[in-house]
Write a protein that holds these residues in place. Sequence first.
Motif, PDB file in Angstrom:
ATOM      1  N   ASN A 163       0.866  -1.151   0.045  1.00  0.00           N
ATOM      2  CA  ASN A 163      -0.008   0.171   0.128  1.00  0.00           C
ATOM      3  C   ASN A 163       0.921   1.304  -0.050  1.00  0.00           C
ATOM      4  O   ASN A 163       0.523   2.140  -0.639  1.00  0.00           O
ATOM      5  N   LEU A 164       1.867   1.201   0.642  1.00  0.00           N
ATOM      6  CA  LEU A 164       3.000   2.422   0.699  1.00  0.00           C
ATOM      7  C   LEU A 164       3.555   2.535  -0.442  1.00  0.00           C
ATOM      8  O   LEU A 164       3.416   3.584  -0.982  1.00  0.00           O
ATOM      9  N   ASP A 169       6.400   6.987  -5.417  1.00  0.00           N
ATOM     10  CA  ASP A 169       7.346   7.822  -6.258  1.00  0.00           C
ATOM     11  C   ASP A 169       6.630   9.218  -6.502  1.00  0.00           C
ATOM     12  O   ASP A 169       7.422  10.236  -7.046  1.00  0.00           O
ATOM     13  N   ARG A 170       5.449   9.122  -6.313  1.00  0.00           N
ATOM     14  CA  ARG A 170       4.532  10.647  -6.503  1.00  0.00           C
ATOM     15  C   ARG A 170       4.394  11.497  -5.532  1.00  0.00           C
ATOM     16  O   ARG A 170       4.024  12.593  -5.142  1.00  0.00           O
ATOM     17  N   LEU A 171       5.003  11.006  -4.061  1.00  0.00           N
ATOM     18  CA  LEU A 171       4.870  11.789  -3.081  1.00  0.00           C
ATOM     19  C   LEU A 171       6.128  12.603  -2.852  1.00  0.00           C
ATOM     20  O   LEU A 171       7.228  12.234  -3.014  1.00  0.00           O
ATOM     21  N   PRO A 172       5.778  13.997  -2.316  1.00  0.00           N
ATOM     22  CA  PRO A 172       6.987  15.029  -2.469  1.00  0.00           C
ATOM     23  C   PRO A 172       7.961  14.581  -1.341  1.00  0.00           C
ATOM     24  O   PRO A 172       7.664  14.129  -0.377  1.00  0.00           O
ATOM     25  N   HIS A 173       9.065  14.731  -1.675  1.00  0.00           N
ATOM     26  CA  HIS A 173      10.401  14.319  -1.030  1.00  0.00           C
ATOM     27  C   HIS A 173      11.322  15.845  -0.894  1.00  0.00           C
ATOM     28  O   HIS A 173      11.464  16.530  -1.345  1.00  0.00           O
ATOM     29  N   ASN A 204      13.446  13.051   3.271  1.00  0.00           N
ATOM     30  CA  ASN A 204      12.358  11.751   3.238  1.00  0.00           C
ATOM     31  C   ASN A 204      10.933  12.333   2.669  1.00  0.00           C
ATOM     32  O   ASN A 204      10.866  13.500   2.350  1.00  0.00           O
ATOM     33  N   ILE A 205       9.852  11.621   2.421  1.00  0.00           N
ATOM     34  CA  ILE A 205       8.876  11.818   2.053  1.00  0.00           C
ATOM     35  C   ILE A 205       8.282  12.885   3.188  1.00  0.00           C
ATOM     36  O   ILE A 205       8.368  12.644   4.333  1.00  0.00           O
ATOM     37  N   ARG A 206       7.860  14.147   2.673  1.00  0.00           N
ATOM     38  CA  ARG A 206       7.315  15.123   3.323  1.00  0.00           C
ATOM     39  C   ARG A 206       6.238  14.923   4.716  1.00  0.00           C
ATOM     40  O   ARG A 206       6.198  15.496   5.669  1.00  0.00           O
ATOM     41  N   ILE A 207       5.224  14.077   4.442  1.00  0.00           N
ATOM     42  CA  ILE A 207       4.199  13.539   5.048  1.00  0.00           C
ATOM     43  C   ILE A 207       4.675  12.688   6.117  1.00  0.00           C
ATOM     44  O   ILE A 207       3.712  12.417   7.079  1.00  0.00           O
ATOM     45  N   PHE A 208       5.984  12.489   6.303  1.00  0.00           N
ATOM     46  CA  PHE A 208       6.341  11.529   7.246  1.00  0.00           C
ATOM     47  C   PHE A 208       6.302  12.153   8.644  1.00  0.00           C
ATOM     48  O   PHE A 208       5.766  11.608   9.468  1.00  0.00           O
ATOM     49  N   ASP A 209       6.594  13.678   8.479  1.00  0.00           N
ATOM     50  CA  ASP A 209       6.450  14.284   9.826  1.00  0.00           C
ATOM     51  C   ASP A 209       5.333  14.527  10.512  1.00  0.00           C
ATOM     52  O   ASP A 209       4.993  13.950  11.649  1.00  0.00           O
ATOM     53  N   ILE A 210       4.360  14.739   9.879  1.00  0.00           N
ATOM     54  CA  ILE A 210       2.909  14.882  10.354  1.00  0.00           C
ATOM     55  C   ILE A 210       2.341  13.468  10.668  1.00  0.00           C
ATOM     56  O   ILE A 210       1.613  13.304  11.713  1.00  0.00           O
ATOM     57  N   LEU A 249      -1.041  17.134  -1.732  1.00  0.00           N
ATOM     58  CA  LEU A 249      -1.451  16.433  -2.983  1.00  0.00           C
ATOM     59  C   LEU A 249      -2.606  15.522  -2.660  1.00  0.00           C
ATOM     60  O   LEU A 249      -2.536  14.865  -1.695  1.00  0.00           O
ATOM     61  N   PRO A 250      -3.455  15.047  -3.583  1.00  0.00           N
ATOM     62  CA  PRO A 250      -4.510  13.921  -3.455  1.00  0.00           C
ATOM     63  C   PRO A 250      -3.630  12.770  -3.219  1.00  0.00           C
ATOM     64  O   PRO A 250      -4.015  11.812  -2.295  1.00  0.00           O
ATOM     65  N   GLU A 251      -2.346  12.385  -3.817  1.00  0.00           N
ATOM     66  CA  GLU A 251      -1.647  11.007  -3.382  1.00  0.00           C
ATOM     67  C   GLU A 251      -1.248  11.167  -2.044  1.00  0.00           C
ATOM     68  O   GLU A 251      -1.006  10.052  -1.581  1.00  0.00           O
TER      69      GLU A 251
END
Length: 303
Positions: A163-164, A169-173, A204-210, A249-251
């Motif tokens: 799922n991850l 590869d479309r998740l902002p880094h 890393n992927i930016r949503i990691f933090d939140i 992003l939606p992704e």
Amino acid sequence: MNDKTISKEAPENILKCWKLSGTAEQIYSTAWQVNDKYVLKRYEDLETLKKNAEMLTVLHEMGIPVAEIIPVPSGDPYACCDERYYMLSKKLPGNNETDIIQEGIAEKMGEILGRLHLAFRKCEECLELWDNSLLDEMNGWVAESLTREKWLDEETFRSAVGNLQDGYDRLPHQLIHRDVHFGNFLFDHGEFSGYIDFDLSQKNIRIFDICYFLTGLLSSQIGSALDTEEWLRIVKDAAAGYEKWIPLLPEEKRAFPYVMENIELLFAAYFNLPEQADFRNNALKMFYFVRGQEAQIHKMLEE
């Protein structure tokens, strides 16, 4: 005496490197508060100290509320004692005692993270930091841990990682903090007053933090009054606060629960000692909880 090297490891002796005296009160295992004005922090690894010092310097010059480093008289940002290294900085106002259930705090935390990520974007080109990947970690040392120790069934693990991986590869880094919890964010009379502890910062992927922050809330609230509905509201509010500064992003919204789940599996792999069994079990409990809330998380983020 060289102001970077001293012979006795005691906070009062170390302070002499900065030509300071006074009372040092231990606040963490590796940190002391000095005269209620400064914080002295100990490092085992010089490169980690230098990375943190460089980060703090760049962010401080940008006007971001971080601790200002006090150099020793020679101009270096640290002192050395018995192969340990010490950095002194000005103490930021405020403390880290904050109630996430309090109205508006979750949204405020999202805003705080959004502002920090904007600052990181501007300074990451002048900082050489580890370019990491959560997905690579899951397929690497975390998977190896599972093979050795069998702490989760293979099918469940592969489903979570799959799922991850779908759309990863479309998740902002970008540059992230990597250790987002209330202990590293200070508030003064209800208002945010500063960021601390950039030792784990990396790309890393930016949503990691939140996502890390939100799963950390679950872990810290085990046995407390924070229920499922309240936590889902916090997820929604924190994301809304973040989007005041950086649109998701939606992704990214789709990936939210999957990133949370994999963070918990990463922790399950990390806590591999017999005396850490409770931590591993808690991480797995959080994994299954988030997995059961995937549809609700997606719904909350789409509203």
